[in-house]
Write a protein that holds these residues in place. Structure first.
Motif, short mmCIF file in Angstrom:
data_model
loop_
_atom_site.label_atom_id
_atom_site.label_comp_id
_atom_site.label_asym_id
_atom_site.label_seq_id
_atom_site.Cartn_x
_atom_site.Cartn_y
_atom_site.Cartn_z
N ARG A 133 -18.55 -26.38 30.90
CA ARG A 133 -19.14 -26.00 32.18
C ARG A 133 -19.31 -27.23 33.07
N LYS A 168 -21.34 -28.88 36.36
CA LYS A 168 -22.51 -28.75 37.22
C LYS A 168 -22.16 -29.10 38.66
N GLU A 169 -22.78 -28.40 39.57
CA GLU A 169 -22.66 -28.75 40.98
C GLU A 169 -24.04 -28.71 41.59
N ARG A 170 -24.20 -29.50 42.66
CA ARG A 170 -25.51 -29.54 43.29
C ARG A 170 -25.65 -28.35 44.23
N VAL A 171 -26.64 -27.51 43.93
CA VAL A 171 -26.92 -26.35 44.77
C VAL A 171 -28.37 -26.46 45.19
N TRP A 216 -29.02 -29.44 40.13
CA TRP A 216 -27.72 -29.40 39.46
C TRP A 216 -27.62 -28.12 38.64
N ILE A 217 -26.64 -27.30 38.98
CA ILE A 217 -26.49 -26.00 38.32
C ILE A 217 -25.07 -25.85 37.77
N ASN A 218 -24.97 -25.27 36.56
CA ASN A 218 -23.65 -24.96 36.00
C ASN A 218 -22.99 -23.93 36.90
N THR A 219 -21.82 -24.29 37.43
CA THR A 219 -21.14 -23.32 38.28
C THR A 219 -19.83 -22.89 37.62
N GLU A 220 -18.78 -23.72 37.72
CA GLU A 220 -17.51 -23.32 37.14
C GLU A 220 -17.46 -23.56 35.64
N SER A 221 -16.68 -22.73 34.95
CA SER A 221 -16.51 -22.97 33.52
C SER A 221 -15.10 -22.59 33.10
N GLN A 241 -26.77 -20.35 31.75
CA GLN A 241 -27.82 -20.70 32.71
C GLN A 241 -29.20 -20.78 32.07
#
Lengths: 264, 304
Positions: free
Chosen positions: A91, A93-96, A100-105, B109
């Motif tokens: 996964r 992480k991108e800054r949202v 920092w949140i897991n976005t693409e995987s 998540q």
């Protein structure tokens, strides 16, 4: 024990597959140098107990050189230790909104949980890139199967190798196979404390002038043992019983604590 | 000396774990709080996977609550009828919470959700505790506080399904304790806490229960809610580490006994400020980790 026997019974298939692979590559050269490698590993069974802090695996062997065929000088030896294959989700992480949140995987199948390689010289000097690619030698040539293709998955694949290397589960040591004279050789591979359990295979390759002359393999079984093993097995195979037991222990421990300290 | 935790699948220093359990136990004895809301983040800080930390602490809280409730039961400070109604709500809530937990874990998540919930709750509680202790200190300087009305009526008292709770001297709608129980159950399953820090104020301020029975009743229902959550986590995600739980139980029980003795010698308001500062520290650390650029943007999750 059943699992070990099962593993050993599977061994001939692995050797047969390897022999076939080796046979194909040296078949072109004509006379095959039979059993020109004699190899073994220091242990075929590693038990991960509750106080396991890692260990070293010694891989050793001898080259039986047929001077007419191989010519003068020693060959190059390359050893690998490969762990059981698993599915891994990588996964990013991108800054949202500042976090920092897991976005693409990307999901990869057939990822060796452990992969170590040691060689007498840098692998690129030992064999051609095509040969290395075919034998899947070196972490970057393991050919994981991503659930989607393209440039995006390449970044994730590089990250997978990087993270595995940081956890000491993937390693690549040049000049780590030592020769004693020109026949005997040895290499040590670090087995870290966090090593995944399962069926492993140690492979030995003998190269000479970029040609693969011989290959052998040894099975290695890494298992949890003792109390930890029992807990892990019960937790995964009988989760309901495990959960109930954990609750009963907690209830008893709570009562015991209150009983002990009440008297004081 | 290291010990291998079979479910967390890492080796940890035995004395670090015991020391942490002892320290949290000491705090819970001193302040009369469960300590789950500090234990779970600390376990995450030493490298235990968040999902394992949550499930394991839940198991440890069951043990801590049993030893706590026995003392209250002997003094007759448990309202079993109220406890039972809260518990029904708690069971429903914890099933929902465990389902959310498993869902978030599968989409990667859960770690974020755990951190976010902690920052939110620790931040709120820290602020409330600060305000309360500052007020108490100011009041104690000004003199006697104003007398409050014995009983107040809100919209809450208009709800249907009224029940009589003799021990708590209440005649209120069963929907209130059911709702509170369910909310706390969801929190428990996601955060790995007993939920006493939410339950106790809710019982006092929302239900209007007498302070004497609040803690005993809260502990009583926490036993069953955390037991239920332990079971759900064990079955759905296999994240309960029995070895870690046992180490935490043993060390925290001893710590709590010492804490109770130490706590009785210190002044209440100062203790609260101290606890509030610690709550803030953990909250800030978690918030910082969420905002700070990670060393590696990529992470791995293995399965199958």
């Amino acid at each position: 024990m059943g699992a070990i026997l099962h593993q050993i019974s599977r061994l001939p298939r692995v050797i047969a597959a390897l022999a076939l692979c080796v046979g194909l590559s040296i078949g072109a050269k004509g006379a095959a140098a039979q059993s020109s490698l004699i190899t073994d590993i220091s242990s075929h069974l590693i038990s991960v107990t509750s106080d396991f802090t890692g260990t070293e695996l010694l891989l050793f062997g001898a080259i039986e050189l047929d001077s007419e065929e191989v010519g003068p000088g020693t060959g190059d030896v390359l050893v690998t230790v490969r762990g059981p294959e698993r599915k891994v989700v990588v996964r990013r992480k991108e800054r949202v909104a500042g976090i920092w949140i897991n976005t693409e995987s990307v999901e990869f199948l057939k990822v060796p949980s452990f992969y170590a390689i040691a060689s007498s010289r840098p692998v690129e000097e030992i064999a051609s890139p095509e040969m290395l690619q075919r034998l899947r030698i070196g972490p970057e040539r393991l050919r994981f199967q991503p659930d989607r293709l393209g440039e995006a998955s390449e970044d994730f694949e590089a990250a997978l190798i990087r993270r595995k290397s940081q956890e000491r589960l993937y390693s690549d040591q040049d000049a780590a196979v030592y020769f004693l004279g020109n026949k005997l050789f040895r290499a040590t591979i670090d087995i870290p404390a966090n090593v995944p359990v399962g069926d492993y295979i140690a492979e030995f390759y003998l190269f000479k002038d970029g040609e693969l002359l011989s290959a052998t393999s040894s099975p290695l079984f890494i298992k949890k043992s003792g109390f930890g093993r029992m807990i892990y097995e019960v937790a995964h195979e009988h989760p309901a019983i495990y959960g109930m037991t954990a609750i009963l222990i907690a209830l008893f421990a709570g009562w015991l604590a209150s009983a002990i300290f009440r008297k004081e | 000396m290291t010990i291998y935790l079979p479910i967390a699948e890492i080796s940890v220093n035995l004395f670090v774990v015991l020391g942490m359990g002892g320290a949290i136990g000491l705090l819970s004895g001193m302040f009369g709080v469960g300590g789950g809301f500090l234990m779970t983040p600390l376990l995450i800080f030493i490298g235990i996977p968040p999902a394992v930390a949550v499930a394991t602490v839940t198991n440890q809280i069951t043990a801590a609550s049993v030893s706590g409730v026995l003392a209250h039961w002997r003094r007759g400070n448990v309202d079993f009828k109220m406890g039972f109604v809260l518990l029904v709500g708690g069971i429903v809530g914890s099933v929902i919470g465990a389902w959310i937990f498993a869902l978030l874990k599968s989409i990667g998540q859960i770690d974020l959700m755990i951190s976010l919930s902690y920052v939110l709750f620790l931040g709120t509680i820290g602020i409330l505790m600060m305000i309360e202790s500052i007020n108490t200190m100011l009041k104690s300087r000004k003199g006697a506080p104003k007398r409050k009305k014995l009983h107040q009526h809100y919209w809450i008292h208009g709800l249907p399904f009224k029940m009589r709770f003799r021990k708590s001297k209440l005649y209120i709608s069963a929907l209130m304790p059911l709702g509170i129980g369910a909310m706390v159950g969801i929190l428990s399953a996601i955060m790995g806490v007993g939920g006493g820090f939410v339950m106790v104020p809710a019982m006092i301020y929302l239900l209007g229960m007498p302070t004497s029975v609040v803690i005993g009743t809260s502990l009583f229902q926490i036993i069953f809610v955390t037991a239920n959550i332990t079971f759900l986590h064990a079955v759905s995600t296999q994240t309960v580490d029995a070895v870690l739980a046992l180490l935490l139980v043993a060390s925290s029980v001893i710590g709590a006994q010492v804490g109770t003795r130490v706590g009785s010698k210190l002044r209440g308001e100062q203790l609260r400020v101290l606890l509030a500062i610690m709550v803030f520290a953990v909250c800030l650390k978690l918030a910082f980790d969420m905002v700070a650029t990670p060393a590696d943007l990529y992470s791995l999750a293995e399965g199958g």
